[in-house]
Design a protein around this motif. Structure first.
Motif, PDB file in Angstrom:
ATOM      1  N   VAL A  55     -39.904  35.887 -54.859  1.00  0.00           N
ATOM      2  CA  VAL A  55     -38.948  35.295 -53.921  1.00  0.00           C
ATOM      3  C   VAL A  55     -39.694  35.025 -52.620  1.00  0.00           C
ATOM      4  O   VAL A  55     -40.217  35.936 -52.000  1.00  0.00           O
ATOM      5  CB  VAL A  55     -37.735  36.213 -53.686  1.00  0.00           C
ATOM      6  N   THR A  56     -39.748  33.760 -52.239  1.00  0.00           N
ATOM      7  CA  THR A  56     -40.528  33.363 -51.067  1.00  0.00           C
ATOM      8  C   THR A  56     -39.704  33.295 -49.790  1.00  0.00           C
ATOM      9  O   THR A  56     -40.254  33.327 -48.692  1.00  0.00           O
ATOM     10  CB  THR A  56     -41.183  31.994 -51.306  1.00  0.00           C
ATOM     11  N   PHE A  57     -38.384  33.199 -49.924  1.00  0.00           N
ATOM     12  CA  PHE A  57     -37.499  33.120 -48.758  1.00  0.00           C
ATOM     13  C   PHE A  57     -36.132  33.641 -49.167  1.00  0.00           C
ATOM     14  O   PHE A  57     -35.671  33.403 -50.291  1.00  0.00           O
ATOM     15  CB  PHE A  57     -37.377  31.672 -48.274  1.00  0.00           C
ATOM     16  N   MET A  58     -35.472  34.340 -48.237  1.00  0.00           N
ATOM     17  CA  MET A  58     -34.107  34.796 -48.482  1.00  0.00           C
ATOM     18  C   MET A  58     -33.378  34.829 -47.152  1.00  0.00           C
ATOM     19  O   MET A  58     -33.846  35.462 -46.202  1.00  0.00           O
ATOM     20  CB  MET A  58     -34.114  36.188 -49.108  1.00  0.00           C
ATOM     21  N   ASP A  59     -32.238  34.145 -47.077  1.00  0.00           N
ATOM     22  CA  ASP A  59     -31.436  34.190 -45.859  1.00  0.00           C
ATOM     23  C   ASP A  59     -30.256  35.136 -46.067  1.00  0.00           C
ATOM     24  O   ASP A  59     -30.201  35.871 -47.054  1.00  0.00           O
ATOM     25  CB  ASP A  59     -30.992  32.785 -45.435  1.00  0.00           C
ATOM     26  N   ASN A  84     -40.116  45.200 -56.491  1.00  0.00           N
ATOM     27  CA  ASN A  84     -41.155  44.433 -55.801  1.00  0.00           C
ATOM     28  C   ASN A  84     -40.654  43.438 -54.759  1.00  0.00           C
ATOM     29  O   ASN A  84     -41.067  42.280 -54.759  1.00  0.00           O
ATOM     30  CB  ASN A  84     -42.026  43.685 -56.821  1.00  0.00           C
ATOM     31  N   PRO A  85     -39.785  43.866 -53.843  1.00  0.00           N
ATOM     32  CA  PRO A  85     -39.413  42.914 -52.791  1.00  0.00           C
ATOM     33  C   PRO A  85     -40.615  42.609 -51.909  1.00  0.00           C
ATOM     34  O   PRO A  85     -41.374  43.509 -51.554  1.00  0.00           O
ATOM     35  CB  PRO A  85     -38.328  43.653 -52.000  1.00  0.00           C
ATOM     36  N   SER A  86     -40.805  41.333 -51.601  1.00  0.00           N
ATOM     37  CA  SER A  86     -41.905  40.944 -50.713  1.00  0.00           C
ATOM     38  C   SER A  86     -41.657  41.524 -49.322  1.00  0.00           C
ATOM     39  O   SER A  86     -40.557  41.984 -49.011  1.00  0.00           O
ATOM     40  CB  SER A  86     -41.987  39.420 -50.626  1.00  0.00           C
ATOM     41  N   GLU A  87     -42.667  41.488 -48.492  1.00  0.00           N
ATOM     42  CA  GLU A  87     -42.503  41.960 -47.114  1.00  0.00           C
ATOM     43  C   GLU A  87     -41.382  41.188 -46.422  1.00  0.00           C
ATOM     44  O   GLU A  87     -40.581  41.758 -45.700  1.00  0.00           O
ATOM     45  CB  GLU A  87     -43.819  41.825 -46.344  1.00  0.00           C
ATOM     46  N   PHE A  88     -41.305  39.877 -46.668  1.00  0.00           N
ATOM     47  CA  PHE A  88     -40.258  39.061 -46.044  1.00  0.00           C
ATOM     48  C   PHE A  88     -38.872  39.525 -46.490  1.00  0.00           C
ATOM     49  O   PHE A  88     -37.972  39.715 -45.666  1.00  0.00           O
ATOM     50  CB  PHE A  88     -40.460  37.577 -46.380  1.00  0.00           C
ATOM     51  N   VAL A  89     -38.682  39.710 -47.788  1.00  0.00           N
ATOM     52  CA  VAL A  89     -37.386  40.149 -48.319  1.00  0.00           C
ATOM     53  C   VAL A  89     -37.068  41.543 -47.795  1.00  0.00           C
ATOM     54  O   VAL A  89     -35.940  41.822 -47.370  1.00  0.00           O
ATOM     55  CB  VAL A  89     -37.384  40.108 -49.863  1.00  0.00           C
ATOM     56  N   HIS A  90     -38.043  42.416 -47.820  1.00  0.00           N
ATOM     57  CA  HIS A  90     -37.848  43.783 -47.332  1.00  0.00           C
ATOM     58  C   HIS A  90     -37.412  43.759 -45.869  1.00  0.00           C
ATOM     59  O   HIS A  90     -36.487  44.472 -45.473  1.00  0.00           O
ATOM     60  CB  HIS A  90     -39.140  44.581 -47.500  1.00  0.00           C
ATOM     61  N   ARG A  91     -38.051  42.929 -45.060  1.00  0.00           N
ATOM     62  CA  ARG A  91     -37.708  42.812 -43.648  1.00  0.00           C
ATOM     63  C   ARG A  91     -36.269  42.308 -43.479  1.00  0.00           C
ATOM     64  O   ARG A  91     -35.533  42.813 -42.636  1.00  0.00           O
ATOM     65  CB  ARG A  91     -38.678  41.870 -42.936  1.00  0.00           C
ATOM     66  N   GLN A  92     -35.855  41.348 -44.277  1.00  0.00           N
ATOM     67  CA  GLN A  92     -34.488  40.838 -44.197  1.00  0.00           C
ATOM     68  C   GLN A  92     -33.483  41.962 -44.470  1.00  0.00           C
ATOM     69  O   GLN A  92     -32.459  42.053 -43.807  1.00  0.00           O
ATOM     70  CB  GLN A  92     -34.259  39.696 -45.189  1.00  0.00           C
ATOM     71  N   THR A  96     -30.823  43.570 -41.608  1.00  0.00           N
ATOM     72  CA  THR A  96     -29.379  43.578 -41.844  1.00  0.00           C
ATOM     73  C   THR A  96     -28.825  44.994 -41.983  1.00  0.00           C
ATOM     74  O   THR A  96     -27.617  45.169 -42.119  1.00  0.00           O
ATOM     75  CB  THR A  96     -29.025  42.783 -43.116  1.00  0.00           C
ATOM     76  N   GLY A  97     -29.699  45.987 -41.973  1.00  0.00           N
ATOM     77  CA  GLY A  97     -29.249  47.370 -42.086  1.00  0.00           C
ATOM     78  C   GLY A  97     -28.928  47.793 -43.511  1.00  0.00           C
ATOM     79  O   GLY A  97     -28.294  48.815 -43.731  1.00  0.00           O
ATOM     80  N   LEU A  98     -29.364  47.008 -44.488  1.00  0.00           N
ATOM     81  CA  LEU A  98     -29.033  47.291 -45.885  1.00  0.00           C
ATOM     82  C   LEU A  98     -30.179  47.915 -46.681  1.00  0.00           C
ATOM     83  O   LEU A  98     -30.012  48.232 -47.854  1.00  0.00           O
ATOM     84  CB  LEU A  98     -28.567  46.013 -46.583  1.00  0.00           C
ATOM     85  N   ALA A  99     -31.326  48.109 -46.049  1.00  0.00           N
ATOM     86  CA  ALA A  99     -32.461  48.676 -46.771  1.00  0.00           C
ATOM     87  C   ALA A  99     -32.122  50.037 -47.350  1.00  0.00           C
ATOM     88  O   ALA A  99     -32.464  50.341 -48.499  1.00  0.00           O
ATOM     89  CB  ALA A  99     -33.685  48.763 -45.864  1.00  0.00           C
ATOM     90  N   ASP A 100     -31.425  50.865 -46.576  1.00  0.00           N
ATOM     91  CA  ASP A 100     -31.046  52.197 -47.063  1.00  0.00           C
ATOM     92  C   ASP A 100     -30.131  52.104 -48.274  1.00  0.00           C
ATOM     93  O   ASP A 100     -30.281  52.867 -49.232  1.00  0.00           O
ATOM     94  CB  ASP A 100     -30.346  53.001 -45.966  1.00  0.00           C
ATOM     95  N   MET A 101     -29.174  51.190 -48.249  1.00  0.00           N
ATOM     96  CA  MET A 101     -28.246  51.055 -49.365  1.00  0.00           C
ATOM     97  C   MET A 101     -28.997  50.760 -50.666  1.00  0.00           C
ATOM     98  O   MET A 101     -28.648  51.259 -51.729  1.00  0.00           O
ATOM     99  CB  MET A 101     -27.240  49.931 -49.088  1.00  0.00           C
ATOM    100  N   PHE A 102     -30.049  49.941 -50.556  1.00  0.00           N
ATOM    101  CA  PHE A 102     -30.834  49.585 -51.739  1.00  0.00           C
ATOM    102  C   PHE A 102     -31.947  50.587 -52.021  1.00  0.00           C
ATOM    103  O   PHE A 102     -32.737  50.395 -52.933  1.00  0.00           O
ATOM    104  CB  PHE A 102     -31.434  48.186 -51.578  1.00  0.00           C
ATOM    105  N   GLY A 103     -32.030  51.660 -51.238  1.00  0.00           N
ATOM    106  CA  GLY A 103     -33.029  52.686 -51.479  1.00  0.00           C
ATOM    107  C   GLY A 103     -34.426  52.291 -51.064  1.00  0.00           C
ATOM    108  O   GLY A 103     -35.406  52.850 -51.549  1.00  0.00           O
ATOM    109  N   LEU A 104     -34.540  51.341 -50.142  1.00  0.00           N
ATOM    110  CA  LEU A 104     -35.851  50.893 -49.689  1.00  0.00           C
ATOM    111  C   LEU A 104     -36.380  51.805 -48.594  1.00  0.00           C
ATOM    112  O   LEU A 104     -35.615  52.286 -47.765  1.00  0.00           O
ATOM    113  CB  LEU A 104     -35.755  49.464 -49.159  1.00  0.00           C
ATOM    114  N   PRO A 105     -37.685  52.010 -48.558  1.00  0.00           N
ATOM    115  CA  PRO A 105     -38.269  52.820 -47.494  1.00  0.00           C
ATOM    116  C   PRO A 105     -38.242  52.060 -46.167  1.00  0.00           C
ATOM    117  O   PRO A 105     -37.968  50.861 -46.133  1.00  0.00           O
ATOM    118  CB  PRO A 105     -39.705  53.054 -47.968  1.00  0.00           C
ATOM    119  N   ALA A 106     -38.557  52.741 -45.082  1.00  0.00           N
ATOM    120  CA  ALA A 106     -38.528  52.127 -43.753  1.00  0.00           C
ATOM    121  C   ALA A 106     -39.532  50.990 -43.621  1.00  0.00           C
ATOM    122  O   ALA A 106     -39.291  50.024 -42.911  1.00  0.00           O
ATOM    123  CB  ALA A 106     -38.797  53.184 -42.693  1.00  0.00           C
TER     124      ALA A 106
END
Length: 116
Positions: A55-59, A84-92, A96-106
């Motif tokens: 995924v190259t872009f996500m809004d 495998n979320p890209s850095e861009f997807v991870h940053r999005q 949005t404050g949803l990284a924790d919900m998806f179990g993503l690290p900081a």
């Protein structure tokens, strides 16, 4: 507006993998949302993995489609995994404050699978 290609396959362990390639924006998110929700309701897998490697872009609409998939998975008792979320997807997702919900690290490490 971009293009996205989604393919769905079942792993040997029964998990459903949705591979997503391209951009997740207004032009493509309806197809992703439909693929996630309909697969969850028809197949009721124990685990659904959404592979975001290419995924190259996500809004915000792309984020909304992932949230819809996550919520549908919870309704069916399915574990929802982002792979495998890209850095861009991870940053999005962090913004949005949803990284924790998806179990993503900081911070986004190298390619890995994250489970909530």
């Amino acid at each position: 507006m971009g293009e996205a290609v989604m393919t769905t396959r079942r792993q040997a362990d029964g998990a459903i993998v949705v591979d997503v390639r391209g951009t997740l924006d207004a032009a493509t998110v309806d197809a992703l949302r439909q693929a996630l929700v309909s697969t969850l309701h028809s197949d009721r897998p124990l685990t659904m993995i959404v592979d975001l490697t290419f995924v190259t872009f996500m809004d915000s609409m792309g984020v909304g489609a992932l949230v819809a998939g996550y919520n549908a998975a919870r309704e069916t008792g399915t574990r929802f995994v982002l792979r495998n979320p890209s850095e861009f997807v991870h940053r999005q997702l962090r913004v949005t404050g949803l990284a924790d919900m998806f179990g993503l690290p900081a911070a986004a490490p190298g390619p890995q699978t994250y489970t909530p």
